[in-house]
Design a protein around this motif. Structure first.
Motif, PDB file in Angstrom:
ATOM      1  N   PHE A  54       0.820  -1.189   0.000  1.00 40.70           N
ATOM      2  CA  PHE A  54       0.000   0.000   0.000  1.00 40.70           C
ATOM      3  C   PHE A  54       0.868   1.259   0.000  1.00 40.70           C
ATOM      4  O   PHE A  54       0.710   2.126  -0.829  1.00 40.70           O
ATOM      5  CB  PHE A  54      -0.950  -0.036   1.191  1.00 40.70           C
ATOM      6  N   PHE A  55       1.816   1.344   0.941  1.00 40.13           N
ATOM      7  CA  PHE A  55       2.649   2.540   1.000  1.00 40.13           C
ATOM      8  C   PHE A  55       3.528   2.685  -0.228  1.00 40.13           C
ATOM      9  O   PHE A  55       3.749   3.794  -0.703  1.00 40.13           O
ATOM     10  CB  PHE A  55       3.512   2.543   2.269  1.00 40.13           C
ATOM     11  N   ASN A  56       4.036   1.557  -0.746  1.00 41.21           N
ATOM     12  CA  ASN A  56       4.900   1.679  -1.918  1.00 41.21           C
ATOM     13  C   ASN A  56       4.130   2.212  -3.119  1.00 41.21           C
ATOM     14  O   ASN A  56       4.669   2.929  -3.945  1.00 41.21           O
ATOM     15  CB  ASN A  56       5.633   0.379  -2.226  1.00 41.21           C
ATOM     16  N   SER A  57       2.850   1.903  -3.238  1.00 43.05           N
ATOM     17  CA  SER A  57       2.047   2.448  -4.342  1.00 43.05           C
ATOM     18  C   SER A  57       1.850   3.944  -4.189  1.00 43.05           C
ATOM     19  O   SER A  57       1.910   4.687  -5.165  1.00 43.05           O
ATOM     20  CB  SER A  57       0.684   1.760  -4.394  1.00 43.05           C
ATOM     21  N   MET A  58       1.602   4.387  -2.959  1.00 46.09           N
ATOM     22  CA  MET A  58       1.441   5.833  -2.733  1.00 46.09           C
ATOM     23  C   MET A  58       2.736   6.567  -3.036  1.00 46.09           C
ATOM     24  O   MET A  58       2.728   7.611  -3.682  1.00 46.09           O
ATOM     25  CB  MET A  58       1.011   6.105  -1.292  1.00 46.09           C
ATOM     26  N   VAL A  59       3.850   6.023  -2.581  1.00 49.03           N
ATOM     27  CA  VAL A  59       5.144   6.657  -2.832  1.00 49.03           C
ATOM     28  C   VAL A  59       5.437   6.671  -4.327  1.00 49.03           C
ATOM     29  O   VAL A  59       5.883   7.687  -4.868  1.00 49.03           O
ATOM     30  CB  VAL A  59       6.270   5.943  -2.047  1.00 49.03           C
ATOM     31  N   ILE A  98      -4.521  11.500  -2.645  1.00 51.70           N
ATOM     32  CA  ILE A  98      -5.365  12.396  -1.862  1.00 51.70           C
ATOM     33  C   ILE A  98      -6.041  11.642  -0.730  1.00 51.70           C
ATOM     34  O   ILE A  98      -6.165  10.420  -0.762  1.00 51.70           O
ATOM     35  CB  ILE A  98      -6.434  13.086  -2.741  1.00 51.70           C
ATOM     36  N   LEU A  99      -6.467  12.385   0.269  1.00 59.59           N
ATOM     37  CA  LEU A  99      -7.211  11.822   1.386  1.00 59.59           C
ATOM     38  C   LEU A  99      -8.673  11.645   0.993  1.00 59.59           C
ATOM     39  O   LEU A  99      -9.108  12.154  -0.047  1.00 59.59           O
ATOM     40  CB  LEU A  99      -7.096  12.751   2.597  1.00 59.59           C
ATOM     41  N   GLY A 100      -9.421  10.982   1.815  1.00 60.52           N
ATOM     42  CA  GLY A 100     -10.822  10.740   1.533  1.00 60.52           C
ATOM     43  C   GLY A 100     -11.644  12.004   1.377  1.00 60.52           C
ATOM     44  O   GLY A 100     -12.653  12.013   0.683  1.00 60.52           O
ATOM     45  N   ASN A 101     -11.197  13.099   1.995  1.00 61.50           N
ATOM     46  CA  ASN A 101     -11.921  14.364   1.882  1.00 61.50           C
ATOM     47  C   ASN A 101     -11.473  15.202   0.697  1.00 61.50           C
ATOM     48  O   ASN A 101     -11.903  16.332   0.527  1.00 61.50           O
ATOM     49  CB  ASN A 101     -11.796  15.176   3.180  1.00 61.50           C
ATOM     50  N   ASP A 161       0.167  14.764   2.721  1.00 61.67           N
ATOM     51  CA  ASP A 161       1.377  15.536   3.020  1.00 61.67           C
ATOM     52  C   ASP A 161       2.554  14.963   2.215  1.00 61.67           C
ATOM     53  O   ASP A 161       3.010  13.849   2.469  1.00 61.67           O
ATOM     54  CB  ASP A 161       1.649  15.462   4.518  1.00 61.67           C
ATOM     55  N   GLY A 162       3.031  15.722   1.244  1.00 59.40           N
ATOM     56  CA  GLY A 162       4.123  15.269   0.386  1.00 59.40           C
ATOM     57  C   GLY A 162       5.396  14.982   1.150  1.00 59.40           C
ATOM     58  O   GLY A 162       6.124  14.041   0.828  1.00 59.40           O
TER      59      GLY A 162
END
Length: 95
Positions: free
Chosen positions: A1-6, A24-27, A32-33
């Motif tokens: 999961f984190f590796n996909s976001m990165v 992006i967050l759910g909202n 935070d980059g």
């Protein structure tokens, strides 16, 4: 999961992809980059690399480890196996 976001934040910049809007967050607010860059730094500092030899294979449990590969030249053969519980199955067996 984190590796996909990165990866989405650090590696996919082109005319269609803006890394500052890719995660992006759910909202709807951007993640935070700096936090994503800190995660990337942690991943790089704590990775384990294997020196491959002809005939080597590796088995990775996606539930306990992130995985990736470094760039290389040459051919590769990808073999995959999926396993786990089927819906309603009482024990783990290969699917």
């Amino acid at each position: 999961f984190f590796n996909s976001m990165v990866a989405a934040y650090t590696g996919w910049t082109d005319s269609r992809n803006d890394p500052t809007k890719a995660v992006i967050l759910g909202n709807g607010e951007p993640v935070d980059g700096d936090a994503l860059l800190d995660i990337e730094k942690y991943q790089i500092e704590n990775r384990v690399a294997f020196k491959w030899q002809a005939g080597d294979i590796i088995v990775i449990d996606n539930f306990v480890a992130m995985h990736s590969r470094n760039p290389f030249e040459g051919s590769r053969k990808i073999l995959a196996f999926l396993g786990g519980k089927r819906v309603g199955q009482k024990e783990n067996r290969p699917v």
